[in-house]
Design a protein around this motif. Structure first.
Motif, PDB file in Angstrom:
ATOM      1  N   LEU A  35      -0.239  -7.990 -13.458  1.00  0.00           N
ATOM      2  CA  LEU A  35       0.367  -6.723 -13.627  1.00  0.00           C
ATOM      3  C   LEU A  35       0.613  -6.103 -12.233  1.00  0.00           C
ATOM      4  O   LEU A  35       1.547  -5.460 -11.873  1.00  0.00           O
ATOM      5  CB  LEU A  35       0.007  -5.840 -14.823  1.00  0.00           C
ATOM      6  N   GLY A  36      -0.568  -5.993 -11.853  1.00  0.00           N
ATOM      7  CA  GLY A  36      -0.683  -5.380 -10.542  1.00  0.00           C
ATOM      8  C   GLY A  36       0.305  -6.022  -9.253  1.00  0.00           C
ATOM      9  O   GLY A  36       0.951  -5.205  -8.466  1.00  0.00           O
ATOM     10  N   LEU A  37       0.549  -7.220  -9.248  1.00  0.00           N
ATOM     11  CA  LEU A  37       1.196  -7.792  -8.438  1.00  0.00           C
ATOM     12  C   LEU A  37       2.541  -7.625  -8.756  1.00  0.00           C
ATOM     13  O   LEU A  37       3.670  -7.594  -8.017  1.00  0.00           O
ATOM     14  CB  LEU A  37       0.884  -9.454  -8.278  1.00  0.00           C
ATOM     15  N   SER A  38       2.953  -7.657 -10.125  1.00  0.00           N
ATOM     16  CA  SER A  38       4.270  -7.505 -10.559  1.00  0.00           C
ATOM     17  C   SER A  38       4.841  -6.223 -10.307  1.00  0.00           C
ATOM     18  O   SER A  38       6.018  -5.987  -9.686  1.00  0.00           O
ATOM     19  CB  SER A  38       4.296  -7.798 -12.033  1.00  0.00           C
ATOM     20  N   PHE A  39       3.948  -5.183 -10.367  1.00  0.00           N
ATOM     21  CA  PHE A  39       4.360  -3.768  -9.832  1.00  0.00           C
ATOM     22  C   PHE A  39       4.611  -3.730  -8.544  1.00  0.00           C
ATOM     23  O   PHE A  39       5.351  -2.995  -7.904  1.00  0.00           O
ATOM     24  CB  PHE A  39       3.101  -2.698 -10.273  1.00  0.00           C
ATOM     25  N   ALA A  40       3.456  -4.283  -7.745  1.00  0.00           N
ATOM     26  CA  ALA A  40       3.760  -4.223  -6.129  1.00  0.00           C
ATOM     27  C   ALA A  40       4.872  -4.976  -5.739  1.00  0.00           C
ATOM     28  O   ALA A  40       5.772  -4.402  -4.704  1.00  0.00           O
ATOM     29  CB  ALA A  40       2.418  -5.019  -5.431  1.00  0.00           C
ATOM     30  N   ALA A  41       5.465  -6.099  -6.384  1.00  0.00           N
ATOM     31  CA  ALA A  41       6.526  -6.847  -5.727  1.00  0.00           C
ATOM     32  C   ALA A  41       7.795  -5.782  -6.054  1.00  0.00           C
ATOM     33  O   ALA A  41       8.809  -5.836  -5.252  1.00  0.00           O
ATOM     34  CB  ALA A  41       6.703  -8.084  -6.443  1.00  0.00           C
ATOM     35  N   ARG A  42       7.831  -5.206  -7.334  1.00  0.00           N
ATOM     36  CA  ARG A  42       9.039  -4.354  -7.441  1.00  0.00           C
ATOM     37  C   ARG A  42       8.788  -3.179  -6.456  1.00  0.00           C
ATOM     38  O   ARG A  42       9.891  -2.800  -6.112  1.00  0.00           O
ATOM     39  CB  ARG A  42       8.806  -3.763  -8.904  1.00  0.00           C
ATOM     40  N   ILE A  43       7.889  -2.374  -6.361  1.00  0.00           N
ATOM     41  CA  ILE A  43       7.811  -1.356  -5.531  1.00  0.00           C
ATOM     42  C   ILE A  43       8.236  -1.639  -4.312  1.00  0.00           C
ATOM     43  O   ILE A  43       9.022  -0.856  -3.280  1.00  0.00           O
ATOM     44  CB  ILE A  43       6.171  -0.563  -5.493  1.00  0.00           C
ATOM     45  N   ALA A  44       7.847  -2.838  -3.559  1.00  0.00           N
ATOM     46  CA  ALA A  44       7.940  -3.322  -2.277  1.00  0.00           C
ATOM     47  C   ALA A  44       9.510  -3.309  -1.896  1.00  0.00           C
ATOM     48  O   ALA A  44       9.980  -3.631  -0.771  1.00  0.00           O
ATOM     49  CB  ALA A  44       7.414  -4.560  -2.145  1.00  0.00           C
ATOM     50  N   ARG A  45      10.206  -3.403  -2.752  1.00  0.00           N
ATOM     51  CA  ARG A  45      11.801  -3.347  -2.384  1.00  0.00           C
ATOM     52  C   ARG A  45      12.292  -2.136  -1.912  1.00  0.00           C
ATOM     53  O   ARG A  45      13.179  -2.068  -1.482  1.00  0.00           O
ATOM     54  CB  ARG A  45      12.387  -3.575  -3.999  1.00  0.00           C
ATOM     55  N   THR A  46      11.572  -1.229  -2.282  1.00  0.00           N
ATOM     56  CA  THR A  46      12.145   0.098  -1.676  1.00  0.00           C
ATOM     57  C   THR A  46      10.775   0.845  -0.967  1.00  0.00           C
ATOM     58  O   THR A  46      11.312   1.819  -0.160  1.00  0.00           O
ATOM     59  CB  THR A  46      12.340   1.169  -2.813  1.00  0.00           C
ATOM     60  N   LEU A  47       9.508   0.579  -0.820  1.00  0.00           N
ATOM     61  CA  LEU A  47       8.802   1.285  -0.238  1.00  0.00           C
ATOM     62  C   LEU A  47       7.608   0.234   0.325  1.00  0.00           C
ATOM     63  O   LEU A  47       7.398  -0.721  -0.410  1.00  0.00           O
ATOM     64  CB  LEU A  47       7.926   2.524  -1.131  1.00  0.00           C
ATOM     65  N   ARG A  48       6.899   0.637   1.215  1.00  0.00           N
ATOM     66  CA  ARG A  48       5.709  -0.036   1.775  1.00  0.00           C
ATOM     67  C   ARG A  48       4.597   0.339   0.610  1.00  0.00           C
ATOM     68  O   ARG A  48       4.439   1.201   0.250  1.00  0.00           O
ATOM     69  CB  ARG A  48       5.137   0.298   3.068  1.00  0.00           C
ATOM     70  N   ASP A 155      10.120  -5.791 -19.882  1.00  0.00           N
ATOM     71  CA  ASP A 155      10.256  -4.578 -19.129  1.00  0.00           C
ATOM     72  C   ASP A 155      10.250  -3.331 -19.932  1.00  0.00           C
ATOM     73  O   ASP A 155      10.689  -3.158 -20.801  1.00  0.00           O
ATOM     74  CB  ASP A 155      11.687  -4.626 -18.531  1.00  0.00           C
ATOM     75  N   GLY A 156       8.891  -2.914 -20.022  1.00  0.00           N
ATOM     76  CA  GLY A 156       8.563  -1.852 -20.684  1.00  0.00           C
ATOM     77  C   GLY A 156       8.760  -0.627 -19.898  1.00  0.00           C
ATOM     78  O   GLY A 156       9.406  -0.326 -19.049  1.00  0.00           O
ATOM     79  N   GLU A 157       7.964   0.596 -20.444  1.00  0.00           N
ATOM     80  CA  GLU A 157       7.910   1.691 -19.655  1.00  0.00           C
ATOM     81  C   GLU A 157       6.762   2.425 -19.110  1.00  0.00           C
ATOM     82  O   GLU A 157       5.803   1.542 -19.312  1.00  0.00           O
ATOM     83  CB  GLU A 157       8.618   2.933 -20.786  1.00  0.00           C
ATOM     84  N   VAL A 158       6.905   3.228 -18.048  1.00  0.00           N
ATOM     85  CA  VAL A 158       5.818   3.855 -17.476  1.00  0.00           C
ATOM     86  C   VAL A 158       5.641   5.290 -17.861  1.00  0.00           C
ATOM     87  O   VAL A 158       6.703   6.008 -17.341  1.00  0.00           O
ATOM     88  CB  VAL A 158       5.793   3.410 -15.796  1.00  0.00           C
ATOM     89  N   LEU A 159       4.795   5.849 -18.361  1.00  0.00           N
ATOM     90  CA  LEU A 159       4.627   7.205 -18.653  1.00  0.00           C
ATOM     91  C   LEU A 159       3.401   7.785 -17.839  1.00  0.00           C
ATOM     92  O   LEU A 159       2.255   7.022 -17.819  1.00  0.00           O
ATOM     93  CB  LEU A 159       4.353   7.288 -20.133  1.00  0.00           C
ATOM     94  N   VAL A 160       3.772   8.765 -17.026  1.00  0.00           N
ATOM     95  CA  VAL A 160       2.775   9.236 -16.355  1.00  0.00           C
ATOM     96  C   VAL A 160       2.496  11.060 -16.868  1.00  0.00           C
ATOM     97  O   VAL A 160       3.568  11.419 -17.485  1.00  0.00           O
ATOM     98  CB  VAL A 160       3.115   9.487 -14.829  1.00  0.00           C
ATOM     99  N   MET A 170       9.091   7.713  -7.313  1.00  0.00           N
ATOM    100  CA  MET A 170       9.155   6.417  -6.684  1.00  0.00           C
ATOM    101  C   MET A 170       9.183   5.069  -7.533  1.00  0.00           C
ATOM    102  O   MET A 170       9.912   4.168  -7.055  1.00  0.00           O
ATOM    103  CB  MET A 170       7.567   6.150  -5.912  1.00  0.00           C
ATOM    104  N   LEU A 171       8.482   4.961  -8.561  1.00  0.00           N
ATOM    105  CA  LEU A 171       8.373   3.869  -9.555  1.00  0.00           C
ATOM    106  C   LEU A 171       9.949   3.563 -10.183  1.00  0.00           C
ATOM    107  O   LEU A 171      10.369   2.749 -10.215  1.00  0.00           O
ATOM    108  CB  LEU A 171       7.431   4.023 -10.711  1.00  0.00           C
ATOM    109  N   ALA A 172      10.481   4.859 -10.267  1.00  0.00           N
ATOM    110  CA  ALA A 172      11.982   4.715 -10.893  1.00  0.00           C
ATOM    111  C   ALA A 172      13.053   4.078  -9.883  1.00  0.00           C
ATOM    112  O   ALA A 172      13.792   3.574 -10.164  1.00  0.00           O
ATOM    113  CB  ALA A 172      12.561   6.084 -11.221  1.00  0.00           C
ATOM    114  N   ARG A 173      12.721   4.723  -8.719  1.00  0.00           N
ATOM    115  CA  ARG A 173      13.672   4.147  -7.569  1.00  0.00           C
ATOM    116  C   ARG A 173      13.305   2.611  -7.328  1.00  0.00           C
ATOM    117  O   ARG A 173      14.250   1.892  -6.882  1.00  0.00           O
ATOM    118  CB  ARG A 173      13.338   4.928  -6.253  1.00  0.00           C
ATOM    119  N   ALA A 174      12.178   2.237  -7.757  1.00  0.00           N
ATOM    120  CA  ALA A 174      11.893   0.673  -7.577  1.00  0.00           C
ATOM    121  C   ALA A 174      12.483  -0.122  -8.779  1.00  0.00           C
ATOM    122  O   ALA A 174      12.491  -1.325  -9.073  1.00  0.00           O
ATOM    123  CB  ALA A 174      10.386   0.501  -7.533  1.00  0.00           C
ATOM    124  N   GLY A 175      12.937   0.653  -9.903  1.00  0.00           N
ATOM    125  CA  GLY A 175      13.745  -0.168 -11.002  1.00  0.00           C
ATOM    126  C   GLY A 175      12.928  -0.228 -12.237  1.00  0.00           C
ATOM    127  O   GLY A 175      13.233  -0.755 -13.366  1.00  0.00           O
TER     128      GLY A 175
END
Length: 310
Positions: A35-48, A155-160, A170-175
């Motif tokens: 899950l950590g790598l899945s999140f990182a790969a998504r975020i890396a499309r838009t942010l370091r 693809d579920g949701e992320v609630l903060v 930031m997470l939303a911008r990453a899709g």
């Protein structure tokens, strides 16, 4: 804002064994599991994004690349003792590693630390990370890892919780389907309910999530929800019993191809998060004087599966 795209290894441009020291990262993820790598790969499309692995050797391996979905992802990976500063830190380690991850997060001097782990880990996180914004959110996304790499599987949701609006954006911008949940406690308990029903059964019977909706596993699934529902309601769960069953079935259906995290652990011969999930419910039930015989049976059976051969 400068965007970062994951590098693809080629013969002409090999990756170094270690990541150069950067300026402060917008986001870091502690935990280089599926899950950590899945999140990182998504975020890396838009942010370091920095990925904090278990140790230096694991970080060096990750820098060489790992398949995530259909692409090769080469994270900017770090050992815990070398982790860079970051604005926001997401914790995605096993519950037994929460205290160590919290201490690593504190050294990164973030604006906030958000756990998206299973169980109820916020007290441990806060005890070892004395920062103003340290909290537990939830995610219902799925991913599993095998010899070929990481496969996102739902693809579920992320609630903060409030205070993490910038990270949610930031997470939303990453899709990712990320949003702020004003009352996060019922949402955490709803996720715990899902984990209580799906995770131990998937591990015990060695099946993917979707198979739990079919006979004979469906009887076990329904029994676990029926027993857990009143216990969690007493702690603040905001679902009636019919909605509780519907929630669990919907998640099992949405993540039908996923190998639950406990199943991945059993197949890999690792300790599971059984005590942090089923064990927590058993403790709550004992405190309330409630009977949860099916959960106790599942806990006992899965404990035997985990136990090393004598």
């Amino acid at each position: 804002m400068t965007t970062f795209q994951p590098l693809i290894a080629t013969a002409a441009s090999p990756r170094p064994q270690t990541t150069p020291n950067p300026a402060r990262y917008p986001v870091a993820i502690i935990g280089a599991g599926a899950l950590g790598l899945s999140f990182a790969a998504r975020i890396a499309r838009t942010l370091r994004v920095a990925v904090v692995a278990r140790d230096r050797a694991a970080a060096a391996r990750l820098c060489q690349g790992v398949r995530v979905g259909d692409s090769l992802f080469q994270p900017e990976a770090w050992a815990p003792e070398e982790a860079p500063q970051a604005d926001w830190v997401i914790v995605l380690v096993k519950t037994g590693d929460t205290a160590a991850a919290a201490r690593s997060a504190a050294r990164m001097q973030p604006l906030g630390v958000l756990s998206l782990q299973n169980g109820l880990v916020e007290p441990v996180l806060q005890a070892h990370c004395p920062l103003p914004r340290v909290a537990q959110g939830i995610t219902t996304t799925g991913a599993f890892r095998d010899a070929s790499g990481v496969t996102p599987s739902g693809d579920g949701e992320v609630l903060v919780p409030p205070g993490f609006e910038e990270l949610a954006s930031m997470l939303a911008r990453a899709g990712l389907d990320a949003r702020v949940e004003d009352d996060i406690v019922p949402a955490r308990l709803a996720k715990l309910l899902v984990n209580l029903a799906i995770n131990p059964l998937a591990a015990l019977f060695r099946v993917r999530n979707g198979e739990l909706l079919e006979a004979p596993y469906r009887l076990w699934l329904d029994a676990l929800v029926t027993e857990a529902w009143p216990v969690l309601c007493a702690e603040g769960l905001a679902l009636d019993e019919a909605a509780a069953h519907a929630r669990v079935r919907a998640v099992a259906r949405a993540t039908a191809t996923n190998r639950a995290s406990m199943l991945q652990d059993v197949l890999a011969g690792r300790p599971t998060e059984l005590d942090a999930i089923t064990g927590v419910l058993i403790e709550l039930a004992a405190r309330q004087g409630a009977a949860v015989p099916t959960h106790r049976a599942v806990h006992r059976l899965l404990s035997l599966v985990e136990a090393p051969a004598g």
